[in-house]
Write an enzyme that holds these catalytic residues in place. Structure first.
Site, short mmCIF file in Angstrom:
data_model
loop_
_atom_site.label_atom_id
_atom_site.label_comp_id
_atom_site.label_asym_id
_atom_site.label_seq_id
_atom_site.Cartn_x
_atom_site.Cartn_y
_atom_site.Cartn_z
N TYR A 1 0.97 -1.28 0.15
CA TYR A 1 -0.11 0.22 0.22
C TYR A 1 1.07 1.22 -0.05
CZ TYR A 1 -3.96 -2.99 1.39
OH TYR A 1 -5.09 -3.99 1.47
N PHE B 1 -14.01 -4.07 0.23
CA PHE B 1 -15.14 -3.68 -0.35
C PHE B 1 -16.28 -3.75 0.18
CE2 PHE B 1 -12.59 -4.54 -4.46
CZ PHE B 1 -11.70 -3.45 -4.35
N PRO B 2 -16.35 -3.28 1.49
CA PRO B 2 -17.67 -3.44 2.44
C PRO B 2 -18.92 -2.64 1.92
CG PRO B 2 -16.23 -2.05 3.64
CD PRO B 2 -15.62 -2.79 2.27
N LEU B 3 -18.60 -1.62 1.04
CA LEU B 3 -19.89 -0.93 0.28
C LEU B 3 -19.63 -0.88 -1.08
CD1 LEU B 3 -19.16 2.45 2.59
CD2 LEU B 3 -20.86 0.44 2.88
N GLY B 4 -19.14 -1.95 -1.67
CA GLY B 4 -19.22 -2.30 -3.05
C GLY B 4 -18.10 -1.22 -3.78
N GLY B 5 -18.39 -1.01 -5.17
CA GLY B 5 -17.90 0.20 -5.72
C GLY B 5 -16.53 0.58 -5.62
#
Length: 262
Positions: free
Chosen positions: A19, A174-178
Site C-alpha cells: 500500500y 469492499f464492504p460498500l462495493g464500488g
C-alpha cells in the site's frame, strides 16, 4: 486521523507493505504508540510495480512471501506481526496469477507457518480465497478470512458460514462495493437509501451496520482519508435495525456477477 481512530477505540487496522510502497506502514509506525492496544494485520502476496499497468504485481512464490513479511516487519517497526494475510488470486476482483506466480496454497502456507514458528508472525489469515482453498488451509490454523463482500456482493455466503463454524474472523473488503469502475454500490440501493432516511444515517453507515448484523464474526475495515467519515464509520456500530428493516435489507439481491475480475 490514525490517532483519532485509536482514540475512538479502533483496535484492528488493516495494512500492507504494497500500500503506497510502504507509505501506509510508515504512517502506522509513526502513529501507533507502545501502550496502544491495536492489532495490526498486514497482507502479503503482491509487491509494488510503479511502471506497470497497475502499481503492483503478484509476488506469490515462497521466497517472495518471506521477503515481504521481512519488509513489513521493518516498515512497521515490529519484531512480530500479529496477523499476516496471504492474498490469493483465486476469488473476487483483482489480478489473476500466471506462469511462475501460480503457486499451490500448501507451499505458501508452509513458509508462513515456518515464520509463525520462528515468532515473526502471530497468526495466519487468507484473502481472496475460495471455499475449497479455505478447507485445504484449515489444518494450518487460520485466524481470519478477508474477501470482497458486501450487501450487494454475497456470493461467498457459504465461505462466511464455514468461517462462523470454525471460529474464524470474517473481514469483508469492499464492504460498500464500488471501488472499481462498474462495481455495484451499496449506496445505490433503494432499500439502503430508505433505511438511511428513516434512521437519519448515511447510506454508507447502513451498509456497514448490515454487515455487523449479518454475521457476529465480522470485523470491518472501511477505508477513509477523512476524520468525518472515520467517525461516521465507527458510529455505524451503534445502529440497530428492527426486524422489518433488516428483512428488507436482506432481500436486496446480490449482484456479484457484475463485479469485474481485473
Amino acid at each position: 486521523m490514525l490517532r483519532r481512530a485509536i482514540d475512538l477505540g479502533v483496535d484492528h487496522i488493516d495494512t500492507a507493505q504494497f500500500y503506497g510502497d510502504g507509505f501506509a506502514n510508515e504512517l502506522l509506525r509513526e502513529a501507533i504508540r507502545q501502550h496502544d492496544d491495536v492489532m495490526v494485520v498486514t497482507k502479503v502476496g503482491a509487491t509494488p510495480d510503479p511502471g506497470g499497468p497497475i502499481p503492483l504485481r503478484l509476488a506469490h512464490r515462497p521466497e517472495e512471501l518471506r521477503a515481504d513479511v521481512e519488509d513489513n516487519l521493518i516498515s512497521l517497526g515490529l519484531e512480530r506481526i500479529p496477523v499476516v494475510n496471504l492474498r490469493r488470486p483465486d476469488s473476487g476482483p483483482g489480478i489473476r496469477a500466471e506462469g511462475e506466480q501460480v503457486v499451490d496454497i500448501d507451499d505458501q502456507l508452509a513458509v508462513l507457518t515456518a515464520m509463525r514458528d520462528e515468532g515473526k508472525i502471530g497468526a495466519i489469515g487468507l484473502s481472496s480465497v475460495t471455499l475449497d482453498g479455505l478447507r485445504r488451509a484449515l489444518p494450518a490454523g487460520i485466524a481470519c478470512v478477508q474477501n470482497a463482500y458486501s450487501l450487494v456482493a454475497r456470493d461467498d455466503e457459504a465461505l462466511l458460514q464455514l468461517c462462523r463454524a470454525e471460529d474464524i474472523a470474517w473481514v469483508p473488503f469492499f464492504p460498500l462495493g464500488g471501488s472499481f469502475p462498474r462495481m455495484p454500490k451499496v449506496a445505490d440501493e433503494a432499500a439502503v437509501l430508505d433505511a438511511a432516511a428513516s434512521l437519519g444515517r448515511t447510506p454508507a453507515q447502513i451498509g456497514l451496520a448490515w454487515l455487523l448484523h449479518h454475521a457476529p464474526n465480522t470485523l470491518l475495515i472501511p477505508g477513509t482519508s477523512s476524520i468525518e467519515h472515520l467517525e461516521e464509520n465507527v458510529a455505524a456500530g451503534a445502529i440497530a435495525f428492527d426486524r422489518a428493516m433488516l428483512d428488507t435489507l436482506d432481500a436486496v439481491p446480490s449482484r456479484s456477477a457484475e463485479v469485474p475480475l481485473g
